[in-house]
Design a protein around this motif. Structure first.
Motif, PDB file in Angstrom:
ATOM      1  N   SER A 107     -10.986  34.625  49.738  1.00 58.19           N
ATOM      2  CA  SER A 107     -11.472  34.439  51.107  1.00 58.19           C
ATOM      3  C   SER A 107     -10.753  33.264  51.758  1.00 58.19           C
ATOM      4  O   SER A 107     -10.024  32.509  51.102  1.00 58.19           O
ATOM      5  N   GLU A 108     -10.986  33.086  53.049  1.00 63.04           N
ATOM      6  CA  GLU A 108     -10.385  31.963  53.763  1.00 63.04           C
ATOM      7  C   GLU A 108     -10.848  30.630  53.190  1.00 63.04           C
ATOM      8  O   GLU A 108     -10.148  29.624  53.302  1.00 63.04           O
ATOM      9  N   ARG A 109     -12.025  30.618  52.573  1.00 59.23           N
ATOM     10  CA  ARG A 109     -12.547  29.391  51.963  1.00 59.23           C
ATOM     11  C   ARG A 109     -12.100  29.233  50.513  1.00 59.23           C
ATOM     12  O   ARG A 109     -12.534  28.322  49.821  1.00 59.23           O
ATOM     13  N   GLY A 110     -11.240  30.151  50.041  1.00 52.84           N
ATOM     14  CA  GLY A 110     -10.718  30.049  48.686  1.00 52.84           C
ATOM     15  C   GLY A 110     -11.594  30.648  47.616  1.00 52.84           C
ATOM     16  O   GLY A 110     -11.349  30.447  46.423  1.00 52.84           O
ATOM     17  N   GLU A 111     -12.618  31.401  48.003  1.00 51.69           N
ATOM     18  CA  GLU A 111     -13.516  32.024  47.033  1.00 51.69           C
ATOM     19  C   GLU A 111     -12.910  33.331  46.523  1.00 51.69           C
ATOM     20  O   GLU A 111     -12.340  34.106  47.287  1.00 51.69           O
ATOM     21  N   ASP A 112     -13.055  33.549  45.221  1.00 49.63           N
ATOM     22  CA  ASP A 112     -12.593  34.804  44.607  1.00 49.63           C
ATOM     23  C   ASP A 112     -13.660  35.875  44.747  1.00 49.63           C
ATOM     24  O   ASP A 112     -14.851  35.608  44.585  1.00 49.63           O
ATOM     25  N   PHE A 113     -13.209  37.102  45.019  1.00 50.01           N
ATOM     26  CA  PHE A 113     -14.102  38.258  45.015  1.00 50.01           C
ATOM     27  C   PHE A 113     -13.538  39.279  44.043  1.00 50.01           C
ATOM     28  O   PHE A 113     -12.330  39.534  44.036  1.00 50.01           O
ATOM     29  N   LYS A 114     -14.395  39.850  43.223  1.00 50.48           N
ATOM     30  CA  LYS A 114     -13.959  40.846  42.250  1.00 50.48           C
ATOM     31  C   LYS A 114     -14.935  42.012  42.277  1.00 50.48           C
ATOM     32  O   LYS A 114     -16.128  41.834  42.515  1.00 50.48           O
ATOM     33  N   ALA A 115     -14.423  43.206  42.000  1.00 42.56           N
ATOM     34  CA  ALA A 115     -15.270  44.396  41.920  1.00 42.56           C
ATOM     35  C   ALA A 115     -15.368  44.832  40.467  1.00 42.56           C
ATOM     36  O   ALA A 115     -14.360  44.962  39.772  1.00 42.56           O
ATOM     37  N   PHE A 116     -16.602  45.046  40.009  1.00 43.78           N
ATOM     38  CA  PHE A 116     -16.862  45.467  38.639  1.00 43.78           C
ATOM     39  C   PHE A 116     -17.505  46.852  38.639  1.00 43.78           C
ATOM     40  O   PHE A 116     -18.210  47.219  39.571  1.00 43.78           O
TER      41      PHE A 116
END
Length: 198
Positions: free
Chosen positions: A47-56
């Protein structure tokens, strides 16, 4: 009175593969899972805030739970660390995980030592070069369909499913079937109302 149909396992693996998946020693007691490219499709969303997103995959999640119920301990060893991965591991109730492992062999060995396990009692599923030191030592090694060519070459079995899309579940199903636990667990789900937690 409710009539319950008799359900036989429809999943099939080659008998020679099932023999391999039993491991060369007294039987497999644990399975090591990579995260990115195995429990996910390998893509990392930031994200723009540097957060990782992952799909499981929920199929994979339930497979790891079934694996533990079948007497094979799931262990996560991942090269990255993120709140999303830690949350997923916690949600699945996994008690052994190593995050941010630059050297996966150095990270996994103390876990196996703590559990009193030799490498021939361990299965591994990985998708890229950092997983190779584990795969070449494991009693049984697996790679997802989209894994790097060298990783596929090191595997005893390459799944039909891709990482993040059922590869880990296919690996779990194979290990459970090889251990003679698959049918018991399947029938157990017919007798309970609590087989839905993924």
């Amino acid at each position: 009175m409710t009539v319950v149909r008799e359900l036989q396992p429809s999943l099939r693996f080659d008998p020679e593969l099932l023999l391999q998946a039993q491991g060369p020693g007294p039987g497999l007691k644990a399975a090591i899972f990579d995260v990115d490219g195995v429990l996910t499709d390998g893509r990392i969303y930031i994200s723009e805030r540097g957060e990782d997103f992952k799909a499981f995959s929920t199929l994979d999640g339930h497979g790891l739970k079934l694996l533990a119920q079948g007497g094979i301990l799931p262990i996560v060893v991942t090269g990255r660390d993120s709140p999303a991965v830690r949350r997923r591991v916690a949600d699945l109730g996994l008690t052994h995980a190593v995050y941010g492992a630059k050297d996966k062999l150095a990270a996994a060995q103390p876990v196996l030592d703590q559990l009193g396990l030799a490498w021939d009692q361990v299965a591994v599923i990985g998708d890229d070069w950092p997983d190779l030191p584990l795969m070449v030592r494991a009693g049984f090694a697996c790679a997802p369909a989209q894994a790097h060519a060298e990783t596929r070459a090191a595997a005893h079995y390459v799944t039909q499913a891709a990482g993040g899309h059922g590869a880990a579940r296919e690996f779990c199903d194979l290990l459970l079937m090889a251990a003679g636990q698959y049918a018991r667990l399947l029938h157990g789900h017919l007798d309970t109302l609590d087989g839905s937690a993924h």
